[in-house]
Design a protein around this motif. Sequence first.
Motif, PDB file in Angstrom:
ATOM      1  N   SER A  57     -26.788   8.314 -22.042  1.00 39.17           N
ATOM      2  CA  SER A  57     -27.918   6.870 -20.518  1.00 39.17           C
ATOM      3  C   SER A  57     -29.156   7.305 -21.352  1.00 39.17           C
ATOM      4  O   SER A  57     -30.082   5.729 -20.983  1.00 39.17           O
ATOM      5  CB  SER A  57     -27.951   7.062 -19.647  1.00 39.17           C
ATOM      6  OG  SER A  57     -28.727   8.380 -19.297  1.00 39.17           O
ATOM      7  N   ARG A  58     -30.293   8.368 -21.655  1.00 40.82           N
ATOM      8  CA  ARG A  58     -31.368   8.153 -22.518  1.00 40.82           C
ATOM      9  C   ARG A  58     -32.235   8.561 -20.435  1.00 40.82           C
ATOM     10  O   ARG A  58     -33.362   7.892 -20.883  1.00 40.82           O
ATOM     11  CB  ARG A  58     -31.823   7.198 -23.309  1.00 40.82           C
ATOM     12  CG  ARG A  58     -31.236   7.333 -24.389  1.00 40.82           C
ATOM     13  CD  ARG A  58     -31.807   6.901 -25.874  1.00 40.82           C
ATOM     14  NE  ARG A  58     -31.850   5.144 -25.186  1.00 40.82           N
ATOM     15  CZ  ARG A  58     -33.167   4.152 -25.528  1.00 40.82           C
ATOM     16  NH1 ARG A  58     -33.484   4.371 -26.152  1.00 40.82           N
ATOM     17  NH2 ARG A  58     -31.725   2.996 -25.573  1.00 40.82           N
ATOM     18  N   ARG A  59     -31.752   8.335 -19.612  1.00 39.34           N
ATOM     19  CA  ARG A  59     -32.273   8.257 -18.161  1.00 39.34           C
ATOM     20  C   ARG A  59     -32.724  10.021 -17.657  1.00 39.34           C
ATOM     21  O   ARG A  59     -31.043  10.036 -17.357  1.00 39.34           O
ATOM     22  CB  ARG A  59     -31.499   7.213 -17.306  1.00 39.34           C
ATOM     23  CG  ARG A  59     -32.677   5.718 -18.157  1.00 39.34           C
ATOM     24  CD  ARG A  59     -31.194   4.802 -17.308  1.00 39.34           C
ATOM     25  NE  ARG A  59     -31.845   3.347 -17.650  1.00 39.34           N
ATOM     26  CZ  ARG A  59     -31.033   3.083 -18.598  1.00 39.34           C
ATOM     27  NH1 ARG A  59     -30.673   3.573 -19.393  1.00 39.34           N
ATOM     28  NH2 ARG A  59     -31.272   1.306 -19.031  1.00 39.34           N
ATOM     29  N   PRO A 138     -35.561   4.022 -19.759  1.00 31.89           N
ATOM     30  CA  PRO A 138     -34.744   5.052 -20.669  1.00 31.89           C
ATOM     31  C   PRO A 138     -35.950   6.065 -21.454  1.00 31.89           C
ATOM     32  O   PRO A 138     -36.763   5.102 -21.968  1.00 31.89           O
ATOM     33  CB  PRO A 138     -33.483   4.001 -21.304  1.00 31.89           C
ATOM     34  CG  PRO A 138     -34.310   3.146 -21.474  1.00 31.89           C
ATOM     35  CD  PRO A 138     -34.880   2.277 -20.493  1.00 31.89           C
TER      36      PRO A 138
END
Length: 559
Positions: A57-59, A138
Amino acid sequence: MGKVVSKIIRILLHPACVCIAAILFFALIRYLDTRWRFLPYTFAVTLVIAAIFFLFSRRPVFSFYGAAAIVLLQTAASIVKFKLKGYSLHVFDFIFTSTDTAILGFLIKYYTPLVVGAALALVATGAFLWALFRAEKPWNAPVLVRLPALLLTVGVSIGAHPTARPGDPPFIFGFNASSLFMSFWHIPSLIGEPPLAAKLRDVQTQGALADTVECGPEVGRADLYLVLSESHASPMRFPEISFPPEIADTFRSGDGTIKPMFVETFGGGTWMSNFSMLTGLSSADFSWQAPYVNQLLEGKIKGALPEMLARCGYRTVAIMPMKYNAVNEGPFLRSIGFQEVFDAADLALPEWGVRDKLYFDFAEKLIAEHRKTDKRPLFLAMETMFAHAPYDKEMVPQALVPAESFADDRKVNEYARRVALARADLQAFLDRRAEEAPERRSVAVDFGDHQSEATLGYALALDPAKNMFADFRSPVYETYFAVRGHGVDIDYAKLDQAEDIAFVMARILNATGLPISPKFRNLNELSEACGGRYHTCNDRGIVDEHLKKLANSGLLDAS
């Protein structure tokens, strides 16, 4: 409404809120798991889950909340399982139980509020995480950064795994936040060495037990009836339940006493008690494998009660209230010597929750047909079901059980009413066996497979400071067994102590003159030496020697 949700999401994404949420998560997991020992590993696994979320997700904030949500959801599931059954969540539940359509159907039909609640919790969690995912931007972190982060957390979790010591693993101790994650380390045992095999490898005994049977005179062998009374416990255990004398007396053996017996499961796990009664093995000896003995030990046990009796010319029949493949019980019963297994489909049961009379009626029909067409003695083992949880629905007609209350608590009272009707159905079956004597001699045994979850509060109140589930001789594991001879003399002096369930049939065979084998004679001697304690025998070495002899004889394949 949309603006309110958006504002809440923005607050949750704020670094200060994330820090507060992390502190609350830490405190809540500590509270739910009850001690510090497993927490470093649990939090390390939480980081692994978060790293997996972050990889895709890069979150980071979404990943933290996602990991926390998964940990809390599985903790809630473990708490429910522990309260209903006395065992926390295990990875094998997903391997075995989640693929068992009969059990899933039972849960959906009879635990509908729990199932609906779980479904709503999953939907709400999914919606919450999706809103977070959309709201958080993100990070521009390349995969060469995200992947090492995941590998690092995996390494930390491996390093944080606690070294085994007495009291581990925590599946009967109520450490519900950590139990599922701790069980991940048991997956290799499906193809590796199981716990009991590893233990027996270090036992030095080289002796063996002869795989023979002592059948006695061929003429006039007594029939044996074994009735598993679902969720029945001794009426002496909980004085808060006021059974009338005519019901309480049905728990008594032929000598007028109520005989205490200790099982190794609570609130569920009927198959575990059935396993121990029929095989003379303690399910607890298989450690965390105990709830899965039917699946893991099919075809690995010889010399069990039904096989021994079949070798002495008995027709061996089992009647089960569930479908044949539920918890693999039908195939397991076949593997230990039952020539015929009749399940819910054979009994044409309209649904679960029918009164026990239907099982006994089926048994009576089978017995009558057997008398006409078969000269062999009969071993009939049957399980009942009527007193099983849940108890939110009234299932006992007022015309069959008087309206007076057996207990102040509504749920306990419904449980007690079901027991009262079930005992009446059992007594009618036993009366019929008495009428057949002395022309048809028989021994009738009935026993309680575990206590009901309805009475858990009564048991825990006896010693609030103690973890009752950690002691297999605590009140939560006490039920009863009863033995009656119809045309058969029983030496009740040989049945004079509380017994762990794995010893009970050996003691009964010895007291009644029914066929016996060296394995069951050795079990009888163990009971004498251990004071009726099997898994918790004070001289545990002699129990391990017995198990090693079984393995040396080919009577137990613990691998």
